[in-house]
Design a protein around this motif. Sequence first.
Motif, short mmCIF file in Angstrom:
data_model
loop_
_atom_site.label_atom_id
_atom_site.label_comp_id
_atom_site.label_asym_id
_atom_site.label_seq_id
_atom_site.Cartn_x
_atom_site.Cartn_y
_atom_site.Cartn_z
N ARG A 9 0.94 -1.23 -0.01
CA ARG A 9 0.05 0.17 0.22
C ARG A 9 0.98 1.38 0.18
O ARG A 9 0.54 2.30 -0.69
CB ARG A 9 -0.90 -0.05 1.26
CG ARG A 9 -2.02 -1.31 1.07
CD ARG A 9 -2.89 -0.97 2.37
NE ARG A 9 -2.14 -1.67 3.73
CZ ARG A 9 -2.53 -1.75 4.82
NH1 ARG A 9 -3.56 -1.11 5.13
NH2 ARG A 9 -1.79 -2.39 5.68
N ALA A 10 2.17 1.07 0.73
CA ALA A 10 2.87 2.38 0.78
C ALA A 10 3.79 2.38 -0.34
O ALA A 10 4.13 3.67 -0.63
CB ALA A 10 3.85 2.34 1.89
N GLN A 11 3.99 1.51 -1.17
CA GLN A 11 4.86 1.42 -2.36
C GLN A 11 4.02 0.80 -3.33
O GLN A 11 4.27 -0.25 -3.93
CB GLN A 11 6.23 0.90 -2.01
CG GLN A 11 7.18 1.09 -3.07
CD GLN A 11 7.79 2.40 -3.31
OE1 GLN A 11 7.58 3.31 -2.79
NE2 GLN A 11 8.44 2.71 -4.70
N PRO A 12 3.05 1.63 -4.14
CA PRO A 12 2.70 1.03 -5.13
C PRO A 12 3.53 0.89 -6.42
O PRO A 12 4.40 1.38 -6.46
CB PRO A 12 1.49 1.72 -5.61
CG PRO A 12 1.82 3.19 -4.83
CD PRO A 12 2.76 3.00 -3.87
N PRO A 13 3.10 0.14 -7.51
CA PRO A 13 3.74 -0.19 -8.69
C PRO A 13 4.23 1.20 -9.50
O PRO A 13 5.40 1.40 -9.74
CB PRO A 13 2.81 -0.81 -9.52
CG PRO A 13 2.02 -1.94 -8.62
CD PRO A 13 1.67 -0.88 -7.60
N ALA A 14 3.26 2.29 -9.36
CA ALA A 14 3.53 3.42 -10.04
C ALA A 14 4.68 4.30 -9.19
O ALA A 14 5.24 4.93 -9.87
CB ALA A 14 2.38 4.15 -10.21
N ALA A 15 4.93 4.16 -7.95
CA ALA A 15 5.83 4.68 -7.13
C ALA A 15 7.30 4.10 -7.41
O ALA A 15 8.07 4.97 -7.55
CB ALA A 15 5.59 4.67 -5.87
N THR A 16 7.23 2.95 -7.74
CA THR A 16 8.34 2.31 -8.00
C THR A 16 8.92 2.71 -9.46
O THR A 16 9.90 3.10 -9.81
CB THR A 16 8.40 0.71 -8.08
OG1 THR A 16 8.12 0.32 -6.58
CG2 THR A 16 9.62 0.19 -8.28
N GLN A 17 7.90 2.88 -10.48
CA GLN A 17 8.38 3.22 -11.84
C GLN A 17 8.83 4.69 -11.65
O GLN A 17 9.90 5.11 -12.19
CB GLN A 17 7.04 3.13 -12.85
CG GLN A 17 7.22 3.73 -14.14
CD GLN A 17 8.51 2.76 -14.80
OE1 GLN A 17 8.21 1.36 -14.56
NE2 GLN A 17 9.39 3.16 -15.27
N ARG A 18 8.20 5.56 -10.72
CA ARG A 18 8.39 7.08 -10.70
C ARG A 18 10.15 7.07 -10.14
O ARG A 18 10.89 7.97 -10.40
CB ARG A 18 7.43 7.70 -9.76
CG ARG A 18 8.04 9.31 -9.22
CD ARG A 18 8.39 9.99 -10.55
NE ARG A 18 7.01 10.24 -11.35
CZ ARG A 18 7.01 10.85 -12.57
NH1 ARG A 18 8.35 11.42 -12.91
NH2 ARG A 18 6.25 10.95 -13.36
#
Length: 373
Positions: free
Chosen positions: A114-123
């Motif tokens: 919840r704290a690190q969704p896939p889009a955040a990793t891509q960012r």
Amino acid sequence: MTELVRLKDVAWERYDDLLLVVHDPSKQIELADPDGHAERMLTALSAGPQSPADLRQRLAADGVDVTLQEVRDALDVLDSLALLRSGDGRTADAVADDGRYRSNLAFFDLFSTRAQPPAATQRDLIDAHVLQLGVGGVGSNVLQHLAGLGVGRLTVLDFDLVEPGNFARQYAFRHQDVGRSKVRRAAEWVREFDPRIRVDAVELRVTGPQDIAPLLTGVSAVSGMIDQPDGVNHWVNEACVAAGVPWVRAGVSGSRLSYFSVDPGRSACYACYRRPADGVTGPEAVAGRLNARAADAMPNTAIGPVAGLLAGYAAFELLRYLTGYEPPHVAGAHFFLDATDHLAPHREAWDADPDCRVCALAPSRGLLAGTAR
């Protein structure tokens, strides 16, 4: 704003007192569930996005009387197993809806929370800056992997020209590029592949750490794939350790493929490494000298599959440094593969030298252990 949670796409089945749960098809999670509460929790979550309070009410309607804190604790456990998503409809940013990153996001979802969704990793990757040293066999393949991952800024260094012998393993170049600057053609390839990636070409032959140090400002990680002249690994190591920038190296000698990385201030550095023949006498010392002599005389054996395989390993290690999705695998360690023995692998860590002059240059990032991790 009330937090909403939802269950990822999972399948589960009961076996006696165990609940077997699968999200990643290659992994099976076993939950002890003698009272059936875990299965009811998953059933309730499968109804769609909801708040912990809503979930508690749904469980109560199913005969499971738990406190709101117990619901939150259970959600934290499921989140730690990468089974939940934030369910409030928000994403880290617009990259979640960008088809360019669809496969990347699907991969990152395997371990997202919840704290690190896939889009955040891509960012994290879009915001990263990688210095690519060398665009030869392994280096050009790594560069293509980094572009595919969506690394937002690339600085590429090389001094060589494209020649026909490159085509067995270097796919960023074309026959009409023969005689052209490798680094400029590689930069063109990146721009043609994804115009959103910022790429800078540096045409330079490295002669010491002083050539690398000025390029490290704002760099997240270094892909060090140059092997000439002798001593270049030590130059790259010294510059990166002093700047606190992780670096990854991969290469081939005869039939032996290898890669390693250095995490400054946290792992042993390359200057700590002592080759097996160092400090020994007799047949082992003779063998070490013969191996070095043979390596110097041998032509480049990096065929396409070798360069591609090593580049994949190196790109994964860079991905670990850039996103932190898992710890680096070969920080202060060699990973070897034997191309004439079914790619048999083995990993050899080396000890950190407590008196290492280069390690002493590292910014404080953690305590070095006496033995490699």
